[in-house]
Motif scaffolding. Structure first.
Motif: not given
Length: 898
Positions: A81-87
């Protein structure tokens, strides 16, 4: 990128916790509690889709629901889930994130690497900085920020601790809290996908609340950036490093002795030394070093005077000093006479100064005052062991009074203390700490602290040493050397033959012995006849690296017949010992006539992190058994080459002993400098051995050389940016005269001093904004020993004299740079200032710098007119009308910085 948006990371106005939780013993719960209870004054925004509140704080279901974009986000959700949250955070305007979550590149899986890259790709368009992933978090006690899942709140202080290991951060936090040690920053870097040691060093260098920087290093990424940042930081404040994994062997078998000796830890040690940092080997020693370096002023030598009320602890301190390579200070007759007058007749009458166990405070005061004024004392260690007939606290107060008084009169050697025991000793240590005098629990620790001062001084002095002028020698025939290497690569070979290796060395002016090649034993005999006198016969084989191991070397042969017979016998021996390896022929070498010569080794090894390294030490066939060698990073100059030689035991032999004359150290130094240049010019060379390098009173000569090549594209770049000689050129001035313009070199320090001496006080005042008569050695060295990766200075030279200098210093992002220029008073009105500024502007434009800026006194009309001619914009400083700010816009910097 460098320190861009790190202010949002470490001084945020608001923080969001993505993955906040109420579940006990969960990471999200601990993170939320630490942030909410640590004293942080800004809003903390928990994000959890399944909770209305985290504790008593309102929670939000997702990032899009947040009322505003937080400066900092702390993320502890599942890795996918982290890449989407960072975006999402980046699109909303968040500029910094700490990713606590594990499951990325540390797993060494393809999926972990993919997710790591996805995080970076998501953050890059928004210039978001990321600490982690797989980290404990960050803590800034001064603002109450505890964005971590550490188990306790740290005290506020002025020490920054940066670690790859989260476990080490929590262990140090626990250790330091119970000892009353506070921090400006505690940072767990984790995988260092984005923010790394280089970024943190740049940031902490500029942080006024950080007095000392501590690093726990497992590995370095981006070595050139790290070295550039480390050298800059270490010039300004103590940087102390613990490196784990120091006993690990080299990861691969090496084809050369150099490769076998240049283990990765030795290279890290060389890098830390070159950067001016102090390396220690345990957590206890780390904080001992902080106390020594932060409290103790700089020392000028390694001579220690010891004052003690117990003979036993004085002996322990003396033995520790000897083991560490320190020296006992010699007491002058005058000092001994002064001590005779104030001490009991039974005192030790030497160093250590045993003032006897019943010593009251007054006796401590008189003894410490005497050794502080002893001409041969570089530092004083005062020891105390508790006795029933003397008060330890009284002794501490008396010592403090003397130290304060001595410091008020004149600069004094630093004083270190060790009060043994608890009780009264603990109170004495507290008193010393309040007075910022280093204090240790044992004599051995105190001596170790003193040696930290000694080693740190040596490293800092090395940073400021002015090298000798460059040796005049023909520029290396780089293309000729590359032609040899290219021919070897075209044949699909890795190893050069000895004649090929000699050609490469000769191109760089390294003396080699006369060598002829022969295809058969008969030809070898005839070659010996052409050389005349005794010769060395060696096997020539592209399949055999270490010739002596298979019987492929015979020395001192005379006459055609003897050489022919030795060659025939050698063929049989080599065939038997090498398993039938192909033999291409023989080399016949003139026996070098160098009486009392030493066999040395000089080598090049390509480290996968730091790039080319240079090795020097005791050579010969037993080189890997003796293991007397040291490593340095190129480029080398005279000072660095001398330091490399001085790190070895063979250095003492090279200086001569008994009836053996000293070797020509300058000749060895020249070989090291040229090998260093070779290593930078020829990245195709993966390993090089000159073994032996024969060195005697008449010079140095390479008797045997071994070179292995590999594709240059696989080589790590040099950790230290080499001298940009390609920028040197000739410039024609307005009066038709020609001057040389080139980048500044460390050897230019005397030239800078001469230029200032020939400049008027008025010109110097306008340049430096204050009256100035001369620069200190340290200031002049800082102007000439620049980091070409973040600074540049051009000097104009005529008939060997410096006429002017222009310089720029880039910001950490490489977007803007500050300029300055000075032309010698008696060489003005020739267009030299405009020439130097134009070169500087062209260099800045090529670097992608967007804005060149500087400040000029409004009364400096010539400089203002020049800048106006060159297109600078001018505005007055509102609160100081005597100062004008000048700015020249050069273009748009590369996206995302450099």
């Amino acid at each position: 990128m460098s320190i861009r948006n790190l202010d949002r990371m470490f001084h945020p106005a608001s923080v969001a916790v993505i993955g906040a939780s109420n579940r006990e013993r969960s990471v999200g719960r601990v993170l939320s509690r630490n942030l909410l209870s640590g004293g942080f004054e800004g809003p903390v925004l928990p994000v959890n889709p399944h909770a209305t509140a985290i504790g008593a704080t309102l929670a939000y279901p997702d990032v899009d629901s947040l009322p505003f974009a937080p400066d900092l986000a702390v993320i502890c959700t599942p890795p996918e889930t982290v890449p989407g949250i960072v975006d999402t955070l980046g699109r909303r305007g968040t500029k910094a994130a700490v990713v606590i979550t594990a499951g990325f590149s540390e797993t060494r899986s393809e999926e972990g690497r993919r997710l790591t890259q996805a995080i970076l790709d998501a953050g890059r368009p928004h210039l978001m900085r990321i600490v982690g992933p797989n980290c404990v978090g960050i803590l800034v006690p001064g603002i109450g920020l505890n964005a971590s899942f550490a188990h306790m709140q740290p005290k506020s202080g002025d020490i920054a601790f940066v670690s790859q290991s989260g476990a080490v951060v929590t262990a140090v936090l626990d250790w330091a809290t119970h000892r009353g040690i506070g921090f400006s920053h505690l940072v767990s870097l984790g995988n260092m996908a984005d923010v790394d040691f280089g970024d943190m060093l740049d940031f902490l260098l500029a942080d006024s609340k950080t007095r000392a920087i501590l690093l726990y290093v497992e590995s370095i990424t981006h070595a050139p950036k790290f070295m550039s940042a480390a050298r800059a930081a270490a010039r300004a404040k103590p940087v102390i490093v613990v490196k784990s994994g120091r006993t690990a062997a080299a990861a691969r078998a090496a084809a050369s002795h150099t490769g076998a000796l240049a283990g990765s830890d030795a290279v890290y040690d060389a890098a830390f030394r070159r950067a001016g940092m102090l390396r220690v080997f345990s957590m206890d020693e780390l904080f001992d070093a902080v106390e020594s370096l932060a409290y103790g002023p700089r020392i000028v030598g390694d001579r220690l005077a010891i004052v003690s009320n117990g003979g036993g602890i004085g002996v322990l301190a003396t033995e520790a000093l000897s083991d560490a390579g320190g020296t006992l200070a010699t007491l002058t007759p005058e000092t001994i006479g002064r001590l005779d007058a104030c001490l009991p007749a039974t005192w030790s009458r030497g160093n250590p100064v045993d003032i006897i166990g019943d010593a009251p405070g007054s006796r401590y005061a008189e003894a410490v005052a005497a050794v502080l004024e002893n001409p041969g004392t570089d530092a004083v260690l005062v020891l105390n062991c508790p006795t029933a007939i003397a008060d330890s606290r009284e002794a501490a107060r008396a010592t403090l009074d003397v130290v304060r008084g001595a410091g008020a009169k004149r600069p004094r050697p630093p004083v270190l203390t060790s009060w043994l025991g608890d009780g009264a000793a603990a109170e004495a240590r507290r008193m010393f700490a309040e007075a910022r005098i280093p204090s240790y629990e044992t004599p051995e620790q105190a001596v170790r602290g003193f040696m930290h001062l000694v080693r740190y001084r040596r490293h800092q002095t090395l940073l400021m040493e002015t090298p000798q002028p460059l040796h005049e020698w023909t520029a290396p025939a780089v293309e000729a050397a590359r032609a040899v290497l290219g021919a070897v690569a075209a044949e699909g070979r890795e190893m050069l033959t000895e004649p090929e290796a000699d050609q490469v060395l000769e191109a760089y002016g390294i003396p080699v012995v006369r060598t002829l090649t022969a295809a058969t034993p008969a030809e070898a005999g005839r070659a010996a006849g052409r050389i005349g006198g005794p010769v060395a016969l060696k096997i020539l084989s592209r399949a055999i690296s270490h010739k002596s191991d298979v019987g492929g070397v015979r020395l001192g042969l005379e006459g055609d017949a003897a050489v022919k017979a030795a060659a025939e016998a050698m063929l049989a021996t080599v065939a038997e010992r090498s398993g039938g390896a192909t033999v291409d022929g023989f080399t016949v070498q003139e026996m070098a006539a160098m009486p009392h010569a030493h066999e040395l080794i000089v080598g090049v090894h390509r480290d996968p992190v730091f790039g080319p390294t240079i090795l020097f030490g005791k050579g010969g066939v037993e080189v890997e058994v003796v293991r007397d060698s040291a490593i340095a990073l190129p480029p080398l100059n005279s000072v660095l080459a001398q330091d490399l030689i001085g790190q070895t035991r063979v250095h003492d032999l090279l200086r001569g002993y008994r009836d053996r004359p000293a070797a020509d150290l300058e000749a060895i130094q020249r070989v090291l400098e040229r090998v260093g240049q070779l290593a930078l010019d020829l990245p195709e060379i993966a390993e090089l051995d000159i073994n032996p390098l024969l060195a005697g009173a008449s010079g140095a000569m390479a008797l045997d050389a071994r070179i292995r090549v590999a594709p240059a594209v696989d080589a790590a770049p040099p950790a230290i940016r080499p001298y940009p000689g390609h920028l040197a050129h000739q410039a024609v001035l307005e009066d038709g005269s020609t001057v040389s313009v080139r980048p500044i070199r460390p050897e230019d320090e005397p030239g800078i001093a001469g230029m200032l001496a020939r400049s008027s006080q008025e010109d110097l005042r306008l340049r430096f904004f204050a009256p100035i008569r001369q620069l200190s050695h340290e200031s002049a060295a800082r102007l000439t020993q620049i980091d070409y990766g973040r600074e540049m200075a051009f000097v104009a030279v005529e008939d060997g004299e410096l006429l002017g200098v222009s310089r720029l210093a880039e910001d950490p992002e490489g977007e803007t740079a500050e300029f300055a220029v000075l032309v010698r008073t008696d060489r003005q009105k020739r267009g030299l200032g405009e020439r130097l500024m134009s070169d500087l502007i062209g260099y800045a434009r090529d670097r992608g710098i967007a804005v060149l800026h500087g400040t000029v006194m409004t009364e400096n009309r010539r400089m203002l007119a020049l800048c106006e001619k060159l297109g600078f914009e001018r505005r007055l400083v509102p609160d100081d009308p005597g100062i004008a700010e000048l700015r020249l816009r050069l273009g748009t910097p590369p996206a995302g910085g450099r």
